[in-house]
Design a protein around this motif. Structure first.
Motif, PDB file in Angstrom:
ATOM      1  N   VAL A  72      76.911  42.087  64.265  1.00 18.69           N
ATOM      2  CA  VAL A  72      75.721  42.146  64.436  1.00 18.69           C
ATOM      3  C   VAL A  72      74.766  41.874  63.378  1.00 18.69           C
ATOM      4  CG1 VAL A  72      73.538  42.988  65.730  1.00 18.69           C
ATOM      5  CG2 VAL A  72      75.801  43.030  66.697  1.00 18.69           C
ATOM      6  N   VAL A  73      73.895  40.992  63.073  1.00 17.16           N
ATOM      7  CA  VAL A  73      72.889  40.814  62.049  1.00 17.16           C
ATOM      8  C   VAL A  73      71.368  41.027  62.541  1.00 17.16           C
ATOM      9  CG1 VAL A  73      72.130  38.991  60.443  1.00 17.16           C
ATOM     10  CG2 VAL A  73      74.363  39.176  60.785  1.00 17.16           C
ATOM     11  N   ARG A  74      70.802  41.656  62.085  1.00 17.19           N
ATOM     12  CA  ARG A  74      69.316  41.963  62.278  1.00 17.19           C
ATOM     13  C   ARG A  74      68.390  41.087  61.503  1.00 17.19           C
ATOM     14  NH1 ARG A  74      67.539  44.863  66.651  1.00 17.19           N
ATOM     15  NH2 ARG A  74      68.676  46.687  66.096  1.00 17.19           N
ATOM     16  N   ALA A  75      67.385  40.508  61.860  1.00 14.24           N
ATOM     17  CA  ALA A  75      66.414  39.608  61.217  1.00 14.24           C
ATOM     18  C   ALA A  75      65.493  40.509  60.437  1.00 14.24           C
ATOM     19  CB  ALA A  75      65.578  39.039  62.252  1.00 14.24           C
ATOM     20  N   GLY A  76      65.150  40.029  59.233  1.00 17.47           N
ATOM     21  CA  GLY A  76      64.124  40.801  58.357  1.00 17.47           C
ATOM     22  C   GLY A  76      62.774  40.221  58.889  1.00 17.47           C
ATOM     23  N   ARG A  77      61.780  40.277  58.018  1.00 19.21           N
ATOM     24  CA  ARG A  77      60.551  39.955  58.278  1.00 19.21           C
ATOM     25  C   ARG A  77      60.011  38.923  57.366  1.00 19.21           C
ATOM     26  NH1 ARG A  77      57.938  43.685  61.542  1.00 19.21           N
ATOM     27  NH2 ARG A  77      59.100  45.599  61.696  1.00 19.21           N
ATOM     28  N   ASP A  78      60.750  38.293  56.735  1.00 17.41           N
ATOM     29  CA  ASP A  78      60.337  37.350  55.929  1.00 17.41           C
ATOM     30  C   ASP A  78      61.186  36.093  56.447  1.00 17.41           C
ATOM     31  OD1 ASP A  78      58.820  38.566  54.189  1.00 17.41           O
ATOM     32  OD2 ASP A  78      60.480  39.301  53.106  1.00 17.41           O
ATOM     33  N   SER A  79      60.456  34.815  56.389  1.00 13.86           N
ATOM     34  CA  SER A  79      61.179  33.746  56.848  1.00 13.86           C
ATOM     35  C   SER A  79      62.185  33.163  55.808  1.00 13.86           C
ATOM     36  CB  SER A  79      60.276  32.457  57.079  1.00 13.86           C
ATOM     37  OG  SER A  79      59.360  32.277  55.945  1.00 13.86           O
ATOM     38  N   GLY A  80      63.228  32.534  56.084  1.00 16.08           N
ATOM     39  CA  GLY A  80      64.196  32.007  55.028  1.00 16.08           C
ATOM     40  C   GLY A  80      65.514  31.933  55.916  1.00 16.08           C
ATOM     41  N   ALA A  81      66.593  31.637  55.309  1.00 17.88           N
ATOM     42  CA  ALA A  81      67.907  31.402  55.643  1.00 17.88           C
ATOM     43  C   ALA A  81      68.729  32.940  55.524  1.00 17.88           C
ATOM     44  CB  ALA A  81      68.575  30.726  55.003  1.00 17.88           C
ATOM     45  N   ILE A  82      69.431  33.296  56.659  1.00 19.78           N
ATOM     46  CA  ILE A  82      70.355  34.354  56.635  1.00 19.78           C
ATOM     47  C   ILE A  82      71.624  33.811  56.565  1.00 19.78           C
ATOM     48  CG2 ILE A  82      71.317  36.452  57.713  1.00 19.78           C
ATOM     49  CD1 ILE A  82      68.728  36.262  59.643  1.00 19.78           C
ATOM     50  N   VAL A  83      72.441  34.326  55.348  1.00 18.35           N
ATOM     51  CA  VAL A  83      73.819  33.751  55.405  1.00 18.35           C
ATOM     52  C   VAL A  83      74.993  34.839  55.503  1.00 18.35           C
ATOM     53  CG1 VAL A  83      75.697  32.659  53.572  1.00 18.35           C
ATOM     54  CG2 VAL A  83      73.016  32.038  53.300  1.00 18.35           C
ATOM     55  N   ILE A  84      75.567  34.522  56.586  1.00 13.55           N
ATOM     56  CA  ILE A  84      76.881  35.758  56.892  1.00 13.55           C
ATOM     57  C   ILE A  84      77.893  35.175  56.247  1.00 13.55           C
ATOM     58  CG2 ILE A  84      77.764  37.060  58.618  1.00 13.55           C
ATOM     59  CD1 ILE A  84      74.753  35.105  59.589  1.00 13.55           C
ATOM     60  N   GLU A  85      78.893  35.861  55.566  1.00  9.68           N
ATOM     61  CA  GLU A  85      80.200  35.362  55.323  1.00  9.68           C
ATOM     62  C   GLU A  85      81.225  36.701  55.715  1.00  9.68           C
ATOM     63  OE1 GLU A  85      82.496  35.628  51.135  1.00  9.68           O
ATOM     64  OE2 GLU A  85      81.416  33.761  51.492  1.00  9.68           O
ATOM     65  N   ALA A  86      82.259  36.068  56.416  1.00  5.96           N
ATOM     66  CA  ALA A  86      83.365  37.052  56.954  1.00  5.96           C
ATOM     67  C   ALA A  86      84.562  36.822  56.188  1.00  5.96           C
ATOM     68  CB  ALA A  86      83.640  36.834  58.368  1.00  5.96           C
ATOM     69  N   SER A  87      85.276  37.881  55.494  1.00  2.99           N
ATOM     70  CA  SER A  87      86.447  37.676  54.879  1.00  2.99           C
ATOM     71  C   SER A  87      87.493  38.682  55.157  1.00  2.99           C
ATOM     72  CB  SER A  87      86.059  37.854  53.403  1.00  2.99           C
ATOM     73  OG  SER A  87      85.540  39.236  53.015  1.00  2.99           O
ATOM     74  N   ALA A  88      88.829  38.295  54.864  1.00  2.00           N
ATOM     75  CA  ALA A  88      89.676  39.258  54.973  1.00  2.00           C
ATOM     76  C   ALA A  88      90.850  38.801  54.029  1.00  2.00           C
ATOM     77  CB  ALA A  88      90.503  39.131  56.639  1.00  2.00           C
ATOM     78  N   PRO A  89      91.721  39.964  53.625  1.00  2.00           N
ATOM     79  CA  PRO A  89      92.887  39.688  52.805  1.00  2.00           C
ATOM     80  C   PRO A  89      93.831  38.528  53.173  1.00  2.00           C
ATOM     81  CG  PRO A  89      92.416  42.146  52.888  1.00  2.00           C
ATOM     82  CD  PRO A  89      91.755  41.401  53.909  1.00  2.00           C
ATOM     83  N   GLY A  90      93.981  37.605  52.483  1.00  2.00           N
ATOM     84  CA  GLY A  90      95.310  36.763  52.786  1.00  2.00           C
ATOM     85  C   GLY A  90      94.768  35.684  53.849  1.00  2.00           C
ATOM     86  N   LEU A  91      93.358  35.496  54.168  1.00  2.00           N
ATOM     87  CA  LEU A  91      92.770  34.346  54.909  1.00  2.00           C
ATOM     88  C   LEU A  91      91.775  33.772  54.232  1.00  2.00           C
ATOM     89  CD1 LEU A  91      92.715  36.504  58.418  1.00  2.00           C
ATOM     90  CD2 LEU A  91      94.491  35.022  57.434  1.00  2.00           C
ATOM     91  N   ALA A  92      91.550  32.628  54.636  1.00  2.00           N
ATOM     92  CA  ALA A  92      90.293  31.793  54.109  1.00  2.00           C
ATOM     93  C   ALA A  92      89.081  32.337  54.645  1.00  2.00           C
ATOM     94  CB  ALA A  92      90.357  30.304  54.455  1.00  2.00           C
ATOM     95  N   ALA A  93      87.874  32.567  54.108  1.00  2.00           N
ATOM     96  CA  ALA A  93      86.632  33.172  54.528  1.00  2.00           C
ATOM     97  C   ALA A  93      85.972  32.221  55.443  1.00  2.00           C
ATOM     98  CB  ALA A  93      85.782  33.581  53.390  1.00  2.00           C
ATOM     99  N   ALA A  94      85.070  32.654  56.214  1.00  2.00           N
ATOM    100  CA  ALA A  94      84.205  31.870  57.157  1.00  2.00           C
ATOM    101  C   ALA A  94      82.783  32.249  56.660  1.00  2.00           C
ATOM    102  CB  ALA A  94      84.639  32.040  58.527  1.00  2.00           C
ATOM    103  N   SER A  95      81.622  31.367  56.767  1.00  2.00           N
ATOM    104  CA  SER A  95      80.449  31.526  56.516  1.00  2.00           C
ATOM    105  C   SER A  95      79.548  31.050  57.771  1.00  2.00           C
ATOM    106  CB  SER A  95      79.871  31.124  55.195  1.00  2.00           C
ATOM    107  OG  SER A  95      80.075  29.785  55.250  1.00  2.00           O
ATOM    108  N   TRP A  96      78.390  31.539  57.923  1.00  2.00           N
ATOM    109  CA  TRP A  96      77.404  31.008  58.897  1.00  2.00           C
ATOM    110  C   TRP A  96      75.938  31.215  58.394  1.00  2.00           C
ATOM    111  CZ3 TRP A  96      78.940  29.024  63.737  1.00  2.00           C
ATOM    112  CH2 TRP A  96      78.022  28.603  64.689  1.00  2.00           C
ATOM    113  N   THR A  97      75.219  30.182  58.582  1.00  2.00           N
ATOM    114  CA  THR A  97      73.823  30.054  58.010  1.00  2.00           C
ATOM    115  C   THR A  97      72.955  30.103  59.177  1.00  2.00           C
ATOM    116  OG1 THR A  97      74.405  29.079  55.914  1.00  2.00           O
ATOM    117  CG2 THR A  97      71.984  29.048  56.629  1.00  2.00           C
ATOM    118  N   LEU A  98      71.846  31.264  59.497  1.00  2.00           N
ATOM    119  CA  LEU A  98      71.127  31.278  60.685  1.00  2.00           C
ATOM    120  C   LEU A  98      69.645  31.160  60.137  1.00  2.00           C
ATOM    121  CD1 LEU A  98      71.464  32.149  63.607  1.00  2.00           C
ATOM    122  CD2 LEU A  98      71.379  34.358  62.926  1.00  2.00           C
TER     123      LEU A  98
END
Length: 823
Positions: free
Chosen positions: A791-817
């Motif tokens: 779960v990602v909470r919004a801040g108070r400034d406009s802009g992009a939120i960049v989320i990255e998920a990673s795990a050992p031995g696996l290719a990471a994934a990202s999402w821009t909100l």
């Protein structure tokens, strides 16, 4: 379920809760100072709280804590004394008017002060309450200090997770001196013949007008000689707006209200050719009540209106004259990482998923839910059994509230005698305008029902319900597993007797004996297991109007290893910190991260009319858990080669054809009479298993299970397209461990970490594993059956939120909100 539907639900709920033209309603969400633990003297306006943490509401401190075996009564998370303090400026609107502070709930034993003045206490966590701040506020624009103490330190106070904190909305309501009362509008559908006849009752009142001079003591000033008598003319204009906001009916009435006066307007409006409310078409109107004082608009209230009729009898439940079976689930209020601080986005997502399964009703187990929930049910088309209490005076071994306890040692029985009428009336007054609410429940599995003392109590509570709202039936939900018999005649006191786990007492007869005792009444399976035979009996007998399954969605507390799984999971998951092995109940149609189980798809196959087919693989269950066979079925095709597996086909089609790696396994007929899934034994080979639903020989739906390869990468999805930069909006992200082709790896248990950059922050990462002791608010967790959530909470400034998920031995994934400024 679509993002647009969720956003529309959120928009509707916010409009109904805070959109007025003349009354000021402000949610007090930001800048609360918070302290976990006692803080003697913190009620004083001048208390130094500079070292306290800043939090936003809704806030549940228990959900922020680590799982700990010291707190088994609250889902293995802490509870205790909490303090909240808020500085706020005195509002300048409506000089001489009223300032109300409305709490939709507070867990628990709330004590409230403003500027050092004690406003009152409220023990029960789940009913709304309000205080009049007017006499204690400083002049307009000056700062006031609101202080709230909560105390949930004595355990056990409940049987499952209840939460601890200001976990619901707190509002400052500012009105004119002469105003519409809190919960003062009652709109009812009287009939739908030749158009809809709608009655609207509106209560108004005034304390003293600003011009009032009143002195009853002769030794002060000139005594009575300077007193003046003031009355004002007022006019109430009531309009009904259709879903597009167009006025479709209106009425006006006038009266004169003296100082310290009250008045009740009774109006009748007619809507020509109304669109009726029902779960399939939840058409919603709004009642807009505007109060004019001396021809100037002074106050207004917005009230939901769903035009519909209800009828309950031994001939069934009729909604708008159409016989309807209740396809319901019981729900607990808590939602994983949020604990009890559940916001509209989560309610909208969960309710939408349940509706996709054909579910049309929810029971609020076992207390009133937050106001947002009922508005969301109105909008999405979900009927509600609104439940008040989980205990009255007695415990199962016949304890008393004063000597020594009820169902829980430190539970509601301690406060019942003093508070039950206040709490019951508060629930009904807040919720009685919601078309989604179709019945009131005054209790769940109440020990008092087995003794003489329960008869006058139940009779009085039914009377209270009828005094507040005589348009809906009243039920009480009786325990089916108790060895004692219910007190003779006690279930005759309610309109629709509710029976929990009726098969435990009645066996294969189910409701037959109960119907013979009460042949004129509708009966409801108020809490049931999942056995298909139960639904078969409901469909056979009109007098059984439906069921509420236990349970719709996983919840914290009441952890139980029903299927003997924990020993198998112990080599992967750390359960050592949990005395009972599980932090919650893990046998819902949907788990805590939103993954559907086999039973969900089975229910969709018997509850939904849209063509549907879903494959699952049977897993062994103990005899005691036979009703959970579909629940425990696995939705993947990764097994040991050559192993013989029983395949379930959940479908509402008359026939289904199965294919394994392109080879037909035959056309199979559905058991339309027994309400059971199609079963077929298959020798497992890797590849693709396909089920095709057939209607008159035509393909109308399809599902497949594909053997997943080795875990290669993470995959992200998000329930929101954008967030509002208000500091409180949030998004839930789903994290999957997948193979090279994007198929979920069902046994993956990688440790997943999540980072957030930009205009937001990470609230936490978690899984649906009920045996895990990992905190919901951690930055990483172990995947459970290949899935985790963040779960990602919004801040108070406009802009992009960049989320990255990673795990050992696996290719990471990202999402821009995107995160954008409101408006």
């Amino acid at each position: 379920m679509t993002n647009r539907r969720i956003e529309s639900t959120i928009s509707y709920v916010e409009r109904m809760l805070e959109s007025t033209d003349y009354r000021s309603i402000v949610s007090l969400e930001d800048n609360w100072r918070f302290h976990a633990g006692d803080a003697p003297g913190a009620q004083a306006a001048g208390y130094d709280d500079s070292a306290w943490r800043i939090v936003q509401l809704p806030h549940d401190d228990s959900a922020e804590s680590n799982f700990d075996a010291a707190y088994p009564a609250n889902g293995y998370v802490r509870s205790g004394v909490l303090w909240y303090r808020l500085p706020f400026a005195s509002p300048g609107q409506h000089a001489g008017g009223k300032r109300y502070l409305m709490f939709d709930g507070a867990a628990m034993n709330a004590e409230v002060w403003v500027n050092g003045h004690c406003l009152g206490t409220h023990p029960y966590a789940f009913t709304p309450f309000w205080h009049d701040l007017t006499p204690y506020l400083r002049p307009a624009g000056e700062e006031n200090i609101l202080a709230v103490k909560l105390d949930a330190s004595l355990q056990p106070f409940g049987r499952s997770y209840l939460g601890n904190g200001l976990f619901r909305r707190v509002q400052l309501i500012v009105t004119a001196p002469l105003h519409i009362d809190v919960w003062g509008v009652v709109a009812r559908t009287e009939s739908v013949d030749s158009g809809a006849s709608i009655s609207v009752a509106t209560n108004i009142s005034v304390g003293r007008y600003p011009e009032t001079k009143w002195n009853a003591f002769v030794w002060q000033g000139n005594g009575m000689k300077d007193n003046n008598e003031i009355s004002k003319n007022c006019r109430l204009r009531t309009t009904i707006l259709d879903p597009e906001g167009r006025e479709v009916a209106a009425a006006e009435a006038e009266t004169i209200v003296p100082q310290f006066g009250k008045h009740r307007f009774e109006q009748r409006l007619r809507v020509v050719e109304p669109d009726l409310w029902n779960p399939d078409q939840p058409n919603l109107y709004r009642v807009h009540s505007v109060l004019f004082v001396e021809d100037e608009p002074a106050d207004d209230v917005l009230t939901p209106l769903g035009i519909r009729t209800l009828s309950f009898s031994a001939d069934g439940f009729e909604l708008n004259g159409i016989e309807t079976k209740i396809k319901g689930v019981c729900l607990h209020q808590d939602a994983a990482i949020f604990g009890g601080a559940v916001q509209t986005r989560t309610w909208a997502t969960r309710l939408s998923m349940l509706k996709e399964a054909g579910c049309n009703a929810v029971r609020t187990s076992h207390h009133p839910f937050p106001a947002e929930f009922y508005h969301a049910c109105d909008f999405l088309g979900m009927m509600v059994m609104d439940e008040a209490f989980d205990e009255w005076r007695l415990g199962w071994d016949r304890g008393y509230s004063d000597s020594p306890y009820g169902k829980n040692t430190y539970g509601y029985s301690l406060y019942f005698d003093q508070w039950y009428e206040t709490d019951l009336r508060a629930m009904i007054r807040r919720d009685r305008n919601h078309p989604s609410v179709i019945m009131w429940s005054v209790g769940n599995e109440i020990p008092d029902l087995y003794f003489d003392e329960g008869i006058p109590l139940l009779r009085r509570m039914v009377e209270i319900c009828k005094e507040e709202d005589d348009t809906r039936p009243v039920t009480v939900c009786a325990e089916g597993n108790h060895l004692l018999n219910l007190r003779e005649g006690i279930m005759d006191l309610v309109d629709v007797p509710g029976y929990n786990y009726v098969a435990s007492r009645e066996g294969e007869a189910y409701y037959e004996r109960l119907h013979a005792e009460r042949p004129d009444l509708a009966l409801i399976g108020s809490e049931t297991e999942f056995e298909p035979e139960h639904w078969k009996r409901i469909m056979q007998h009109r007098y059984v109007i439906g069921q509420f399954l236990w349970v719709g969605i996983d919840y914290l507390g009441e952890g139980a290893d029903v299927l003997g799984e924990d020993s198998a999971l112990g080599n992967t998951f750390d359960i050592s910190a949990l005395a009972g092995g599980r932090r919650g109940w893990a046998f819902g149609l949907i788990d805590s991260v939103g993954t559907t189980r086999g039973e969900y798809h089975y229910r969709r196959s018997i509850w939904s009319d849209e063509p549907f087919v879903r494959l699952a693989v049977k897993q062994p269950v103990p005899a005691s858990g036979e009703a959970l066979a579909y629940m425990n079925a696995q939705l993947h095709w990764n097994w040991n080669e050559g192993e013989r597996k029983t395949v379930y086909v959940f479908t509402n089609c008359v026939e289904a054809e199965l294919f394994l790696n392109g080879r037909s396994l035959g056309v199979l007929a559905k058991d339309t009479e027994g309400y059971r899934a199609i079963e077929l034994d298959v020798d497992y080979v890797p590849g693709t298993l396909v089920a095709v639903g057939l209607s008159d020989g035509r393909r109308v739906c399809e599902d497949q299970l594909v053997t997943a390869g080795d875990a290669v990468r993470l995959e992200l999805s998000c329930d929101a397209e954008r967030l509002t930069a208000d500091g409180s909006d949030f998004a839930e992200l789903r994290i999957l461990v997948v193979d090279k082709d994007g198929y979920l790896v069902p046994d993956a248990a990688h440790s997943i970490s999540v980072s957030v950059q930009g205009s937001g922050r990470l609230l936490g990462v978690y899984s649906a594993d009920a045996t895990s002791s990992e905190s919901y608010r951690s930055e990483n967790c172990r995947a459970y059956r290949g899935i985790a959530a963040a779960v990602v909470r919004a801040g108070r400034d406009s802009g992009a939120i960049v989320i990255e998920a990673s795990a050992p031995g696996l290719a990471a994934a990202s999402w821009t909100l995107p995160c954008v400024k409101p408006g």
